[in-house]
Design an enzyme around this catalytic site. Structure first.
Site, PDB file in Angstrom:
ATOM      1  N   TYR A  33      44.939  39.911  40.946  1.00  0.00           N
ATOM      2  CA  TYR A  33      44.954  41.308  41.378  1.00  0.00           C
ATOM      3  C   TYR A  33      43.710  41.633  42.182  1.00  0.00           C
ATOM      4  O   TYR A  33      42.760  40.841  42.227  1.00  0.00           O
ATOM      5  CB  TYR A  33      45.071  42.248  40.168  1.00  0.00           C
ATOM      6  CG  TYR A  33      43.802  42.411  39.347  1.00  0.00           C
ATOM      7  CD1 TYR A  33      43.337  41.399  38.514  1.00  0.00           C
ATOM      8  CD2 TYR A  33      43.053  43.584  39.425  1.00  0.00           C
ATOM      9  CE1 TYR A  33      42.175  41.558  37.774  1.00  0.00           C
ATOM     10  CE2 TYR A  33      41.893  43.745  38.681  1.00  0.00           C
ATOM     11  CZ  TYR A  33      41.462  42.727  37.856  1.00  0.00           C
ATOM     12  OH  TYR A  33      40.309  42.874  37.135  1.00  0.00           O
ATOM     13  N   LYS A 149      40.171  36.191  39.992  1.00  0.00           N
ATOM     14  CA  LYS A 149      40.502  37.554  39.553  1.00  0.00           C
ATOM     15  C   LYS A 149      41.942  37.579  39.050  1.00  0.00           C
ATOM     16  O   LYS A 149      42.860  38.093  39.704  1.00  0.00           O
ATOM     17  CB  LYS A 149      40.284  38.552  40.703  1.00  0.00           C
ATOM     18  CG  LYS A 149      40.155  40.002  40.225  1.00  0.00           C
ATOM     19  CD  LYS A 149      39.589  40.881  41.306  1.00  0.00           C
ATOM     20  CE  LYS A 149      39.661  42.358  40.992  1.00  0.00           C
ATOM     21  NZ  LYS A 149      38.807  42.814  39.907  1.00  0.00           N
ATOM     22  N   GLU A 181      28.329  39.435  32.636  1.00  0.00           N
ATOM     23  CA  GLU A 181      28.662  40.581  33.500  1.00  0.00           C
ATOM     24  C   GLU A 181      29.274  41.653  32.625  1.00  0.00           C
ATOM     25  O   GLU A 181      29.325  41.523  31.401  1.00  0.00           O
ATOM     26  CB  GLU A 181      29.630  40.139  34.608  1.00  0.00           C
ATOM     27  CG  GLU A 181      30.935  39.583  34.079  1.00  0.00           C
ATOM     28  CD  GLU A 181      31.908  39.140  35.170  1.00  0.00           C
ATOM     29  OE1 GLU A 181      31.843  39.676  36.289  1.00  0.00           O
ATOM     30  OE2 GLU A 181      32.739  38.268  34.884  1.00  0.00           O
ATOM     31  N   LEU A 206      32.917  37.011  37.741  1.00  0.00           N
ATOM     32  CA  LEU A 206      33.715  37.294  38.927  1.00  0.00           C
ATOM     33  C   LEU A 206      32.751  37.643  40.056  1.00  0.00           C
ATOM     34  O   LEU A 206      31.854  38.476  39.868  1.00  0.00           O
ATOM     35  CB  LEU A 206      34.653  38.482  38.663  1.00  0.00           C
ATOM     36  CG  LEU A 206      35.511  38.830  39.874  1.00  0.00           C
ATOM     37  CD1 LEU A 206      36.618  37.801  40.077  1.00  0.00           C
ATOM     38  CD2 LEU A 206      36.100  40.221  39.748  1.00  0.00           C
TER      39      LEU A 206
HETATM   40  C1  LIG Z   1      34.966  41.174  35.324  1.00  0.00           C
HETATM   41  C2  LIG Z   1      34.593  41.864  36.577  1.00  0.00           C
HETATM   42  N1  LIG Z   1      33.391  41.587  37.139  1.00  0.00           N
HETATM   43  C3  LIG Z   1      33.004  42.206  38.275  1.00  0.00           C
HETATM   44  C4  LIG Z   1      33.807  43.147  38.899  1.00  0.00           C
HETATM   45  C5  LIG Z   1      33.326  43.816  40.159  1.00  0.00           C
HETATM   46  O1  LIG Z   1      34.066  43.396  41.256  1.00  0.00           O
HETATM   47  P1  LIG Z   1      34.197  44.294  42.553  1.00  0.00           P
HETATM   48  O2  LIG Z   1      32.800  44.654  42.950  1.00  0.00           O
HETATM   49  O3  LIG Z   1      34.850  43.430  43.534  1.00  0.00           O
HETATM   50  O4  LIG Z   1      35.009  45.502  42.165  1.00  0.00           O
HETATM   51  C6  LIG Z   1      35.055  43.441  38.363  1.00  0.00           C
HETATM   52  C7  LIG Z   1      35.936  44.416  39.020  1.00  0.00           C
HETATM   53  O5  LIG Z   1      37.025  44.682  38.609  1.00  0.00           O
HETATM   54  C8  LIG Z   1      35.467  42.783  37.183  1.00  0.00           C
HETATM   55  O6  LIG Z   1      36.663  43.025  36.620  1.00  0.00           O
END
Ligand SMILES: Cc1ncc(COP(=O)(O)O)c(C=O)c1O
Length: 284
Positions: A33, A149, A181, A206
């Site tokens: 996603y 993701k 994170e 991620l």
């Molecule tokens: C586990 C995780 N880490 C980091 C992020 C941050 O990603 P982004 O900056 O692309 O929204 C997300 C965003 O959904 C996430 O689910």
């Protein structure tokens, strides 16, 4: 007005039934996603989100053939049909529908894409950023490929629920006493010597698109960055802390597990970085 979703080639009311019982996304969380922010009708960080979508598909070997041009048309049409100019857009692509069996089907399936939108207020998020947020910590119990993701989000949902039950906004996840994170965001601190510290890219986090843009913004501000894992104690002793994600942008953290960070207010460097991030992410 009823909400409209894009579902596998059609625009449908969300209230209409349209789940495929044997969609592998539904039965095995075999899908990926993206979440994108739209402000004033414009997608922020669009190229980054599109690139990660393709990387996630490759990571799970999902043969999604739609061109980026077609995808972008749907991304705009779903907003138009919901009459939204400020929104979070959710897009999910599963491997597709096949009789339930763990291995991938021998006959390749057609991936199934769905897209939904919900209203978003940047003004409300800006107001929250002035106050800052509280976070709690808990063990990171996720699988070993969270750099993809994937829609396999049960541990993230459990962590967020626990944060919510403790009246916190986000949960930071801990592996060997180091922060990986957040449950849906990347984690950062600014330490006593003024360095920004965040975990380096690996299969344990991620790679946030907001993280990527913040790193560009940092360079323009001339701040020092250390991409390394930081401990729980370092987080508690930080001058400032913050999270990054498409929906939170750069969001100051004032408390971790009820302990005050810095002076317990939204950090001034963090707020500067939030402004700098907006310059980088907002299409010109
Ligand atoms: C586990 C995780 N880490 C980091 C992020 C941050 O990603 P982004 O900056 O692309 O929204 C997300 C965003 O959904 C996430 O689910």
């Amino acid at each position: 007005m009823s909400r409209i979703a894009y579902v596998d080639g059609f625009y449908r009311r969300l209230s209409e039934p349209h789940i495929y019982v044997e969609d592998r996304g539904y039965q095995f969380s075999d899908g990926i996603y993206e979440v994108c922010l739209v402000v004033d009708g414009q997608y922020w960080d669009e190229a980054g989100h599109m690139a990660r979508l393709r990387r996630s598909l490759e990571g799970l070997d999902i043969p999604f053939q739609m061109s980026s041009a077609s995808l972008k048309i749907i991304m705009r049409e779903v907003l138009r049909r919901n009459r939204l100019r400020d929104a979070l857009v959710y897009m999910q692509i599963s491997r597709g529908v096949a009789p339930r069996d763990h291995p991938f089907p021998d006959k390749p399936t057609l991936p199934v894409m769905v897209m939904t939108v919900k209203p978003y207020s940047l003004a409300a998020n800006d107001a929250l950023a002035q106050k800052g947020i509280k976070i709690v910590t808990m063990p990171d119990i996720r699988w070993g490929r969270v750099d993809i993701k994937s829609i396999s989000l049960l541990p993230n949902a459990l962590a967020k629920q626990e944060a919510k039950s403790k009246k916190a906004y986000e949960a930071w996840l801990l592996k060997e006493n180091k922060i990986t994170e957040g449950s849906s965001s990347n984690a950062w601190i600014i330490n006593a010597s003024g360095s920004l510290v965040t975990r380096p890219l690996s299969n344990e986090i991620l790679g946030g698109i907001t993280r990527e843009s913040v790193l560009k913004a940092v360079t323009s501000l001339g701040l020092k960055v250390e991409e390394r894992a930081f401990t729980y104690e370092e987080a508690l002793e930080a001058k400032e802390a913050f999270i990054t994600s498409a929906s939170s942008l750069v969001m100051p953290v004032t408390h971790i597990d009820d302990q005050q960070i810095g002076d317990g207010q939204a950090g001034p460097q963090t707020l500067k970085l939030r402004d700098a991030y907006k310059q980088v992410a907002r299409p010109s």
